[in-house]
Design an enzyme around this catalytic site. Structure first.
Site, PDB file in Angstrom:
ATOM      1  N   GLY A  12       0.789  -1.235   0.000  1.00  0.00           N
ATOM      2  CA  GLY A  12       0.000   0.000   0.000  1.00  0.00           C
ATOM      3  C   GLY A  12       0.815   1.275   0.000  1.00  0.00           C
ATOM      4  N   SER A  13       2.052   1.226  -0.508  1.00  0.00           N
ATOM      5  CA  SER A  13       2.867   2.452  -0.494  1.00  0.00           C
ATOM      6  C   SER A  13       2.289   3.513  -1.427  1.00  0.00           C
ATOM      7  CB  SER A  13       4.326   2.142  -0.834  1.00  0.00           C
ATOM      8  OG  SER A  13       4.465   1.666  -2.153  1.00  0.00           O
ATOM      9  N   ASN A  14       1.692   3.123  -2.546  1.00  0.00           N
ATOM     10  CA  ASN A  14       1.057   4.122  -3.419  1.00  0.00           C
ATOM     11  C   ASN A  14      -0.219   4.671  -2.778  1.00  0.00           C
ATOM     12  OD1 ASN A  14       2.441   4.856  -5.933  1.00  0.00           O
ATOM     13  ND2 ASN A  14       2.466   2.644  -6.293  1.00  0.00           N
ATOM     14  N   LYS A  65     -15.853 -14.145 -10.855  1.00  0.00           N
ATOM     15  CA  LYS A  65     -15.406 -12.744 -10.786  1.00  0.00           C
ATOM     16  C   LYS A  65     -16.590 -11.781 -10.767  1.00  0.00           C
ATOM     17  CE  LYS A  65     -11.981 -11.330 -13.275  1.00  0.00           C
ATOM     18  NZ  LYS A  65     -10.870 -10.555 -13.831  1.00  0.00           N
ATOM     19  N   MET A  90      -3.655  -6.981  -7.649  1.00  0.00           N
ATOM     20  CA  MET A  90      -3.146  -8.061  -8.489  1.00  0.00           C
ATOM     21  C   MET A  90      -4.241  -8.885  -9.166  1.00  0.00           C
ATOM     22  SD  MET A  90      -0.116  -7.171  -8.181  1.00  0.00           S
ATOM     23  CE  MET A  90       0.717  -8.427  -9.119  1.00  0.00           C
ATOM     24  N   LEU A  92      -7.203  -8.815 -12.480  1.00  0.00           N
ATOM     25  CA  LEU A  92      -7.753  -8.124 -13.647  1.00  0.00           C
ATOM     26  C   LEU A  92      -9.163  -7.648 -13.307  1.00  0.00           C
ATOM     27  CD1 LEU A  92      -6.772 -10.324 -16.724  1.00  0.00           C
ATOM     28  CD2 LEU A  92      -5.998  -8.017 -16.212  1.00  0.00           C
ATOM     29  N   ILE A  93      -9.479  -6.448 -13.727  1.00  0.00           N
ATOM     30  CA  ILE A  93     -10.819  -5.888 -13.526  1.00  0.00           C
ATOM     31  C   ILE A  93     -11.713  -6.355 -14.670  1.00  0.00           C
ATOM     32  CG2 ILE A  93     -12.138  -3.735 -13.336  1.00  0.00           C
ATOM     33  CD1 ILE A  93     -10.247  -4.034 -11.007  1.00  0.00           C
ATOM     34  N   ASN A 107      -4.683   2.778 -13.391  1.00  0.00           N
ATOM     35  CA  ASN A 107      -3.709   1.834 -12.851  1.00  0.00           C
ATOM     36  C   ASN A 107      -2.304   2.399 -12.991  1.00  0.00           C
ATOM     37  OD1 ASN A 107      -2.761  -0.675 -11.787  1.00  0.00           O
ATOM     38  ND2 ASN A 107      -2.286  -1.372 -13.858  1.00  0.00           N
ATOM     39  N   HIS A 109       1.668   0.895 -13.338  1.00  0.00           N
ATOM     40  CA  HIS A 109       2.372  -0.359 -13.652  1.00  0.00           C
ATOM     41  C   HIS A 109       3.870  -0.097 -13.718  1.00  0.00           C
ATOM     42  CE1 HIS A 109       2.783  -4.390 -15.299  1.00  0.00           C
ATOM     43  NE2 HIS A 109       3.644  -3.882 -16.172  1.00  0.00           N
TER      44      HIS A 109
END
Length: 193
Positions: A12-14, A65, A90, A92-93, A107, A109
């Site tokens: 969770g650093s971002n 999903k 991690m 896929l939406i 997102n 990356h």
């Protein structure tokens, strides 16, 4: 002020960088929800420390999903979320979230897409022996790291770099660039959803 949900699966650093930018007035956003698919993820401790509610789920508890994304969508509506911000999420939406949030899912990356999409982009770049890698901020579509690019920043690969040392330098740039790009995006998209 945009109401955002941050999706994360790990440290969770971002998420922290986004919260810090919002508190410092560099980002006109209010993180209102963290969505996490890993019960013990450190991002959940960060969310609690920031006073941000969290929804944690395990994909295996749902038949598919679409089922867990329906549950997430219900939460997003409950919190009146304007944008979904992926930060080390991690999974896929799928269309259940992409359709109602078209061009409102972003997102980050750790590579210069289209190079090295998917998992372990840092490891992929080291294996390929590239001299420059970096990070990409992009809209999310139904592909893996294929959505329209909003911003990129190069990071040199140094002799003797390890996965950890390179990842650390990329993340330092992510923490600077992600809030800046989100701020530009939120200014462009003034209307409410």
């Amino acid at each position: 002020m945009k109401r955002i949900a941050v999706f994360a699966s790990g440290n969770g650093s971002n998420f922290q960088a986004i919260c810090d930018a919002a508190k410092e007035g560099r980002l006109d956003a209010e993180p209102v929800l963290v969505v996490c698919d890993k019960a013990g993820a450190f991002v959940l401790e960060r969310a609690a420390a920031e006073g941000v509610d969290a929804f944690t789920f395990s994909a295996k508890d749902y038949p598919d999903k679409a089922s867990y994304e329906q549950e997430i969508l219900r939460r997003l509506n409950e919190y009146r979320v304007d944008f979904i911000i992926l930060a080390g999420y991690m999974r896929l939406i799928g269309p259940t979230l992409i359709q109602p949030y078209a061009e409102r899912i972003v997102n980050i990356h750790p590579s210069l897409l289209p190079a090295f999409p998917g998992k372990d982009a840092v490891g992929q770049s080291l294996q390929a022996g590239v001299k420059v890698t970096g990070l990409t901020i992009h809209y999310v579509d139904e592909g893996m790291d294929t959505g329209p690019i909003l911003a990129q920043q190069a990071v040199p690969v140094l002799d003797g770099d390890t996965r950890d040392s390179l990842q650390e330098r990329i993340q330092k740039k992510e923490h600077e660039l992600y809030p800046e790009v989100l701020q530009q995006l939120f200014r462009k998209k003034q209307h409410t959803y």
